[in-house]
Design a protein around this motif. Structure first.
Motif, mmCIF file in Angstrom:
data_model
loop_
_atom_site.group_PDB
_atom_site.id
_atom_site.type_symbol
_atom_site.label_atom_id
_atom_site.label_comp_id
_atom_site.label_asym_id
_atom_site.label_seq_id
_atom_site.Cartn_x
_atom_site.Cartn_y
_atom_site.Cartn_z
ATOM 1 N N UNK A 326 0.839 -1.204 0.000
ATOM 2 C CA UNK A 326 0.000 0.000 0.000
ATOM 3 C C UNK A 326 0.873 1.254 0.000
ATOM 4 N N UNK A 327 1.978 1.171 0.697
ATOM 5 C CA UNK A 327 2.920 2.285 0.701
ATOM 6 C C UNK A 327 3.397 2.584 -0.720
ATOM 7 N N UNK A 328 3.698 1.531 -1.478
ATOM 8 C CA UNK A 328 4.147 1.721 -2.853
ATOM 9 C C UNK A 328 3.073 2.320 -3.736
ATOM 10 N N UNK A 329 1.819 1.880 -3.568
ATOM 11 C CA UNK A 329 0.727 2.402 -4.389
ATOM 12 C C UNK A 329 0.521 3.900 -4.162
ATOM 13 N N UNK A 330 0.511 4.318 -2.900
ATOM 14 C CA UNK A 330 0.318 5.739 -2.618
ATOM 15 C C UNK A 330 1.539 6.554 -3.011
ATOM 16 N N UNK A 382 1.895 4.542 7.548
ATOM 17 C CA UNK A 382 3.129 4.481 6.762
ATOM 18 C C UNK A 382 2.862 4.783 5.295
ATOM 19 N N UNK A 383 1.658 4.435 4.793
ATOM 20 C CA UNK A 383 1.322 4.744 3.402
ATOM 21 C C UNK A 383 1.176 6.248 3.198
ATOM 22 N N UNK A 384 0.469 6.915 4.120
ATOM 23 C CA UNK A 384 0.301 8.364 4.002
ATOM 24 C C UNK A 384 1.618 9.093 4.259
ATOM 25 N N UNK A 385 2.402 8.603 5.224
ATOM 26 C CA UNK A 385 3.710 9.212 5.486
ATOM 27 C C UNK A 385 4.624 9.087 4.274
ATOM 28 N N UNK A 386 4.496 7.976 3.543
ATOM 29 C CA UNK A 386 5.349 7.782 2.372
ATOM 30 C C UNK A 386 4.978 8.744 1.244
ATOM 31 N N UNK A 387 3.715 9.186 1.204
ATOM 32 C CA UNK A 387 3.340 10.208 0.230
ATOM 33 C C UNK A 387 4.074 11.514 0.528
ATOM 34 N N UNK A 390 7.761 11.035 -0.331
ATOM 35 C CA UNK A 390 8.073 11.169 -1.752
ATOM 36 C C UNK A 390 8.049 12.636 -2.180
ATOM 37 N N UNK A 391 7.116 13.416 -1.623
ATOM 38 C CA UNK A 391 7.125 14.842 -1.899
ATOM 39 C C UNK A 391 8.433 15.486 -1.478
ATOM 40 N N UNK A 392 8.975 15.037 -0.341
ATOM 41 C CA UNK A 392 10.259 15.563 0.126
ATOM 42 C C UNK A 392 11.395 15.138 -0.789
ATOM 43 N N UNK A 393 11.364 13.878 -1.264
ATOM 44 C CA UNK A 393 12.411 13.392 -2.164
ATOM 45 C C UNK A 393 12.478 14.251 -3.430
ATOM 46 N N UNK A 394 11.311 14.461 -4.041
ATOM 47 C CA UNK A 394 11.276 15.185 -5.311
ATOM 48 C C UNK A 394 11.645 16.652 -5.106
#
Length: 472
Positions: A326-330, A382-387, A390-394
């Motif tokens: 689910x983390x990957x999907x989000x 963890x799924x929402x945190x990963x969103x 990813x915003x931070x990564x980009x």
């Protein structure tokens, strides 16, 4: 070419972009090749983890030796990043990218066919060396192919999404492949990726290098490479054995001394490997700090949640993989919208907001307990945190590379990718060990989550202040 040492950010970093441009067919193919290579390397970081017990039984490696299956890859992949980023600048990024792909594919085949521990570890080390060539040159080719602004933001968004997705898919695919075909199939998958990407790359990727050809900074290359190798070895070994071992302490001290010597060498070099004026750019310095924190703290959360889900809640490896699926999907969803958010708010605000969101959602994991419903909380948080992650990564990639001349993109992206590698390596030894050495695992998990939250929220505050000053 002199480096602009002013601290102003570029329009791409802090102003709204008019819209997301459409990519031509060739642009899409170039992006596919570069992102597929980055995805392949990200996959390599996690696909082998769940296969380690089977690998050890097959090759006769005891538990203490299994850490080298990971460390043998991490040492060269992190240690040679800055050097290869600069070599690509000077002698051709496309050339080094292709050489890295070829080496990675051959090394993956060697690891697939390994007949004893030595041959397997040699293959892993060569994989890491190939990755050290692929990652900075691939990022440099991306930032020099796509002009600064919405086009580059979109390309970095897709690349960041696949980077995060590759790590997540590796965790899910590793268990499935190992249960179905054996541990060798995880290395065979990487060989297949290299065979797909390598034939496409020569006809699509343009060559790029700096217009002048200064001499390579050999003393700087030696000190930074050996310093990073020592530091990564110390942190990787400490993750399994703690910081009390003599070799860990010696490697840690040597790494810090060598990196200090590197700074001294660079301050006196006529053609430095890393330009200190570039590091004095607030966008470069604070952007990389934000990137280091988001990578290290999210990798720590993934590690402790893996322990929590299996050791405390009793989930199987497959069920744990689904949680991170689910983390990957989000993450894919976040990668689609992040460039638009950056275009509207600017990279600085997106980076600070993403770090704050990651910290707040991490804090919600403090509610985890021994009840089964906690698995749903962990999945959602963890799924929402990963969103946000990813915003931070980009946004940190956009922040660091904005305003940097094409001739020095290898230096800037080398710093970006070094931050990624060190971030992935440093988090688990520094915080994750608190969970594994705690007498009460749940209490240890809560301690790690609390410290993780404090570090991410603190970084959001400091990065916001530091980047705000850069606009003054």
């Amino acid at each position: 070419m002199a480096i602009d040492t002013t601290t102003q950010t570029s329009p791409a970093a802090d102003t709204a972009a008019p819209g997301i441009p459409r990519l031509s067919t060739r642009d899409k193919l170039v992006l596919f090749v570069l992102c597929a290579a980055q995805f392949m390397v990200a996959l390599d970081f996690s696909v082998l983890n769940v296969a380690l017990p089977d690998l050890g039984r097959d090759l006769g490696m005891n538990t203490s030796a299994l850490q080298w299956a990971v460390t043998a890859f991490a040492l060269p992949s992190g240690g040679f990043l800055l050097l290869f980023g600069r070599v690509g600048d000077l002698f051709g990024r496309r050339r080094l990218f292709l050489a890295g792909l070829a080496l990675f594919g051959a090394a993956s085949l060697l690891s697939t066919l390994a007949w004893d521990p030595a041959s397997f570890l040699a293959g892993r080390a060569l994989q890491g060396l190939g990755a050290a060539a692929i990652v900075p040159t691939g990022m440099s080719l991306l930032t020099t192919t796509f002009p600064e602004g919405p086009a580059r933001d979109r390309a970095l968004g897709i690349s960041g999404t696949l980077l995060s997705l590759g790590f997540t898919i590796g965790m899910v695919a590793g268990g499935t492949l190992t249960d179905t075909f054996g541990w060798r199939s995880t290395m065979a998958l990487l060989t297949l990726f290299a065979l797909i990407v390598l034939p496409l790359a020569p006809g699509l990727l343009p060559e790029s290098r700096t217009p002048d050809r200064p001499r390579l900074d050999v003393p700087g290359a030696i000190t930074v490479t050996t310093g990073l190798l020592s530091l990564i070895y110390a942190l990787s070994t400490a993750a399994d054995h703690g910081f009390g071992r003599a070799d860990v302490l010696a490697a840690l001290a040597a790494g810090l001394l060598l990196l200090s010597a590197f700074v001294l060498v660079e301050s006196r070099s006529a053609a430095p490997l890393v330009s200190l004026p570039m590091l004095r750019r607030r966008t470069v310095a604070w952007g990389n700090i934000g990137g280091l924190v988001t990578f290290s703290m999210m990798s720590t959360i993934v590690f402790v949640l893996t322990l929590y889900l299996q050791e405390i809640l009793g989930l199987s490896a497959f069920e744990t993989g689904l949680v991170f699926g689910f983390q990957g999907l989000l993450s894919v969803v976040a990668g689609t919208f992040a460039p638009k958010v950056i275009g509207r708010l600017g990279a600085r605000r997106t980076l600070v907001g993403s770090l704050a969101g990651q910290g707040a959602l991490t804090a919600s994991l403090l509610l985890l307990n021994t009840h089964v419903w906690s698995a749903w909380l962990a999945t959602a948080a963890v799924a929402l945190a990963s969103m946000c992650h990813l915003g931070a990564i980009i946004s940190y990639g956009v922040t660091v590379t904005s305003g940097v001349p094409d001739a020095e993109q290898g230096l800037a992206t080398g710093l970006v990718t070094s931050t990624q590698q060190v971030g992935i390596t440093v988090g688990i030894p520094l915080l994750g060990v608190l969970a594994t050495t705690s007498g009460d695992l749940l209490s240890g998990v809560h301690t790690v989550i609390a410290l993780d939250t404090a570090i991410v929220l603190g970084a959001a505050l400091l990065t916001g202040v530091g980047l705000r000053r850069s606009r003054a």
